[in-house]
Design an enzyme around this catalytic site. Structure first.
Site, PDB file in Angstrom:
ATOM      1  N   CYS A   1     -36.795 -17.445  12.277  1.00  0.00           N
ATOM      2  CA  CYS A   1     -36.721 -17.782  10.849  1.00  0.00           C
ATOM      3  C   CYS A   1     -37.877 -17.191  10.052  1.00  0.00           C
ATOM      4  O   CYS A   1     -37.881 -17.266   8.822  1.00  0.00           O
ATOM      5  CB  CYS A   1     -36.665 -19.292  10.666  1.00  0.00           C
TER       6      CYS A   1
ATOM      7  N   HIS B   1     -39.339 -21.695   4.027  1.00  0.00           N
ATOM      8  CA  HIS B   1     -38.093 -21.554   4.793  1.00  0.00           C
ATOM      9  C   HIS B   1     -37.319 -22.866   4.668  1.00  0.00           C
ATOM     10  O   HIS B   1     -37.874 -23.952   4.812  1.00  0.00           O
ATOM     11  CB  HIS B   1     -38.444 -21.243   6.259  1.00  0.00           C
TER      12      HIS B   1
ATOM     13  N   ASN C   1     -29.644 -24.209   6.900  1.00  0.00           N
ATOM     14  CA  ASN C   1     -30.713 -23.325   7.383  1.00  0.00           C
ATOM     15  C   ASN C   1     -30.119 -21.954   7.683  1.00  0.00           C
ATOM     16  O   ASN C   1     -29.397 -21.794   8.656  1.00  0.00           O
ATOM     17  CB  ASN C   1     -31.330 -23.954   8.639  1.00  0.00           C
TER      18      ASN C   1
HETATM   19  N1  ACO Z   1     -25.302 -37.105  13.268  1.00  0.00           N
HETATM   20  C1  ACO Z   1     -25.586 -38.386  13.626  1.00  0.00           C
HETATM   21  N2  ACO Z   1     -26.597 -38.693  14.456  1.00  0.00           N
HETATM   22  C2  ACO Z   1     -27.338 -37.676  14.958  1.00  0.00           C
HETATM   23  C3  ACO Z   1     -27.079 -36.350  14.627  1.00  0.00           C
HETATM   24  C4  ACO Z   1     -26.016 -36.067  13.741  1.00  0.00           C
HETATM   25  N3  ACO Z   1     -25.707 -34.827  13.340  1.00  0.00           N
HETATM   26  N4  ACO Z   1     -27.992 -35.566  15.262  1.00  0.00           N
HETATM   27  C5  ACO Z   1     -28.789 -36.373  15.955  1.00  0.00           C
HETATM   28  N5  ACO Z   1     -28.377 -37.663  15.788  1.00  0.00           N
HETATM   29  C6  ACO Z   1     -28.941 -38.880  16.363  1.00  0.00           C
HETATM   30  C7  ACO Z   1     -29.693 -38.625  17.649  1.00  0.00           C
HETATM   31  O1  ACO Z   1     -28.809 -38.596  18.741  1.00  0.00           O
HETATM   32  C8  ACO Z   1     -30.650 -39.798  17.672  1.00  0.00           C
HETATM   33  O2  ACO Z   1     -29.941 -40.916  18.127  1.00  0.00           O
HETATM   34  P1  ACO Z   1     -30.680 -42.006  19.072  1.00  0.00           P
HETATM   35  O3  ACO Z   1     -31.778 -42.568  18.219  1.00  0.00           O
HETATM   36  O4  ACO Z   1     -29.582 -42.955  19.365  1.00  0.00           O
HETATM   37  O5  ACO Z   1     -31.169 -41.236  20.254  1.00  0.00           O
HETATM   38  C9  ACO Z   1     -30.968 -40.038  16.189  1.00  0.00           C
HETATM   39  O6  ACO Z   1     -29.916 -39.383  15.455  1.00  0.00           O
HETATM   40  C10 ACO Z   1     -32.302 -39.466  15.751  1.00  0.00           C
HETATM   41  O7  ACO Z   1     -32.407 -38.143  16.236  1.00  0.00           O
HETATM   42  P2  ACO Z   1     -33.663 -37.268  15.973  1.00  0.00           P
HETATM   43  O8  ACO Z   1     -33.496 -35.933  16.647  1.00  0.00           O
HETATM   44  O9  ACO Z   1     -34.894 -38.054  16.276  1.00  0.00           O
HETATM   45  O10 ACO Z   1     -33.536 -37.096  14.397  1.00  0.00           O
HETATM   46  P3  ACO Z   1     -34.572 -36.517  13.388  1.00  0.00           P
HETATM   47  O11 ACO Z   1     -34.823 -37.468  12.320  1.00  0.00           O
HETATM   48  O12 ACO Z   1     -35.753 -35.856  14.058  1.00  0.00           O
HETATM   49  O13 ACO Z   1     -33.749 -35.306  12.719  1.00  0.00           O
HETATM   50  C11 ACO Z   1     -33.526 -32.938  12.820  1.00  0.00           C
HETATM   51  C12 ACO Z   1     -33.291 -34.256  13.527  1.00  0.00           C
HETATM   52  C13 ACO Z   1     -32.726 -32.936  11.538  1.00  0.00           C
HETATM   53  C14 ACO Z   1     -33.067 -31.801  13.718  1.00  0.00           C
HETATM   54  C15 ACO Z   1     -35.029 -32.781  12.497  1.00  0.00           C
HETATM   55  O14 ACO Z   1     -35.803 -33.070  13.644  1.00  0.00           O
HETATM   56  C16 ACO Z   1     -35.387 -31.411  12.011  1.00  0.00           C
HETATM   57  O15 ACO Z   1     -34.974 -30.966  10.937  1.00  0.00           O
HETATM   58  N6  ACO Z   1     -36.235 -30.660  12.766  1.00  0.00           N
HETATM   59  C17 ACO Z   1     -36.668 -29.370  12.355  1.00  0.00           C
HETATM   60  C18 ACO Z   1     -35.623 -28.364  12.601  1.00  0.00           C
HETATM   61  C19 ACO Z   1     -36.100 -27.016  12.156  1.00  0.00           C
HETATM   62  O16 ACO Z   1     -36.943 -26.884  11.312  1.00  0.00           O
HETATM   63  N7  ACO Z   1     -35.580 -25.984  12.727  1.00  0.00           N
HETATM   64  C20 ACO Z   1     -36.041 -24.685  12.364  1.00  0.00           C
HETATM   65  C21 ACO Z   1     -35.213 -23.765  13.037  1.00  0.00           C
HETATM   66  S1  ACO Z   1     -35.819 -22.221  12.581  1.00  0.00           S
HETATM   67  C22 ACO Z   1     -35.433 -21.027  13.713  1.00  0.00           C
HETATM   68  O17 ACO Z   1     -36.308 -20.311  14.105  1.00  0.00           O
HETATM   69  C23 ACO Z   1     -33.999 -20.870  14.197  1.00  0.00           C
END
Ligand code: ACO
Length: 329
Positions: free
Chosen positions: A112, A251, A281
């Site tokens: 990214c 980003h 994203n």
């Molecule tokens: N719908 C419903 N529930 C979900 C979903 C979904 N789509 N996805 C995860 N959950 C659940 C999980 O299973 C978990 O359930 P549990 O508590 O029963 O175990 C709960 O939601 C919380 O999950 P977390 O992973 O802790 O959720 P979080 O608040 O951290 O959000 C997210 C997840 C959105 C991925 C966040 O961590 C994030 O945005 N991280 C950064 C991602 C990023 O910046 N990526 C860059 C990529 S760049 C590149 O180089 C490709």
């Protein structure tokens, strides 16, 4: 020494929309979860038969038209991407042909952060006198690498492309750039199979090893830590501080990341550009897409200071400080 300035912007989003409601019918998720946890409401998917080079072509064409630059005048084409059409030839070579350019062309891969890395390469080529006009494109079709049975990742990504034309000028445009990488964080975000380390086999495909894997929480913590640091380093290089920034363009990975970063940097939230709601994203495309949005909405004024900040797999990160010099569109 010549400076590099941005003289044109172009963007492209495929027509096909995937809404949170659509995803509710595909995996166990809800519009409410996706919206509150990420800020995303919909994203675009490349059409069948449309590859990253096609997205890059459309954005590149729009940027050249905006700049009023003829294909024959482009000295270098850089495509920042981590979802190339194929291992080789490069997406840049394929895009070069689609655009009818005759210049050298190569990919820059930093996940990214690819657009900021490519902007650095293009700026350096101009400052060194080796190029006068450089087309820099960020393009990704990461939805092609996402497992649409995995709710943790499939709700996050979208496809698109954005491009800028850089040209040599006496008036400084790109003021400072800071880049970084830390391969010890490689496991946080990766597509394990399909490269030389783990070629795709039937078994690996059955196990889904060819899909994007991410430790979301870890990436989140990394992002909110690194964005202010790299932005401040690029600003210091430019002799500026956060107070001088008109628009922070990070980003677009998660609205909560944008909000946390705004608070940590003491920036008013309305100075932090966000387009994530309608794009998701889009990886390397997200910064030029957000810049393009600002530009077409008439909100960029000559003299504005932009801080473009990327982060992603590698781990990689980088920030570019740009003084906007083009007249209002
Ligand atoms: N719908 C419903 N529930 C979900 C979903 C979904 N789509 N996805 C995860 N959950 C659940 C999980 O299973 C978990 O359930 P549990 O508590 O029963 O175990 C709960 O939601 C919380 O999950 P977390 O992973 O802790 O959720 P979080 O608040 O951290 O959000 C997210 C997840 C959105 C991925 C966040 O961590 C994030 O945005 N991280 C950064 C991602 C990023 O910046 N990526 C860059 C990529 S760049 C590149 O180089 C490709």
């Amino acid at each position: 020494m010549q400076s590099a300035r941005i003289i044109g912007i172009g963007t492209y989003l495929p027509d096909r929309r995937l809404t949170n409601r659509d995803l509710e019918g595909m995996v166990e998720t809800s519009d409410e979860w996706i919206t509150t946890r990420t800020g995303i409401r919909e994203r675009r998917l490349a059409e069948r038969g449309e590859a990253t080079s096609h997205l890059a072509h459309r954005a590149g064409l729009a940027a050249l038209a905006d700049a009023g630059v003829e294909p024959a005048d482009v000295d270098l084409l850089l495509v920042g991407t981590s979802s190339p059409d194929m291992v080789f030839p490069s997406t840049a070579a394929l895009t070069q042909t689609l655009l009818g350019l005759g210049c050298p062309a190569y990919d820059v891969m930093a996940a990214c952060t690819s657009f900021v890395y490519a902007l650095h390469t293009g700026t350096t080529a101009i400052e060194s006198g080796r190029a006068r006009t450089v087309l820099v494109i960020g393009a990704d079709a990461l939805t092609r690498h996402v497992d649409f049975d995995d709710r943790a990742t499939c709700v996050l990504f979208g496809d698109g492309a954005g491009a800028v034309v850089l040209q040599a000028a006496d008036e400084p445009g790109v003021l400072g750039i800071d880049l970084g990488a830390d391969g010890t964080g490689a496991d946080m975000l990766r597509i394990p199979a399909g490269g030389s380390a783990m070629p795709c086999t039937e078994e690996r495909v059955r196990e889904g090893q060819h899909y994007l894997r991410m430790a979301g929480n870890e990436v989140f913590k990394f992002a909110v830590r690194v964005i202010p640091k790299t932005a401040e380093r690029a600003l210091a290089q430019s002799g500026l501080t956060t107070d001088d920034v008109t628009w922070l363009i990070p980003h677009q990975a998660n609205q909560r990341i944008l909000d946390t970063v705004a608070d940590r940097m003491g920036m008013p939230h309305d100075r932090v550009v966000s387009t994530i709601e309608l794009t998701g994203n889009t990886s390397a495309a997200s910064i030029p897409l957000a810049m393009g949005d600002l530009y077409t909405s008439g909100n960029l004024r000559p003299g504005d200071v932009l801080a473009l900040v990327g982060f992603g797999a590698g781990l990689t990160w980088g920030a570019a400080v740009v003084r906007w010099t083009k007249e209002v569109r």
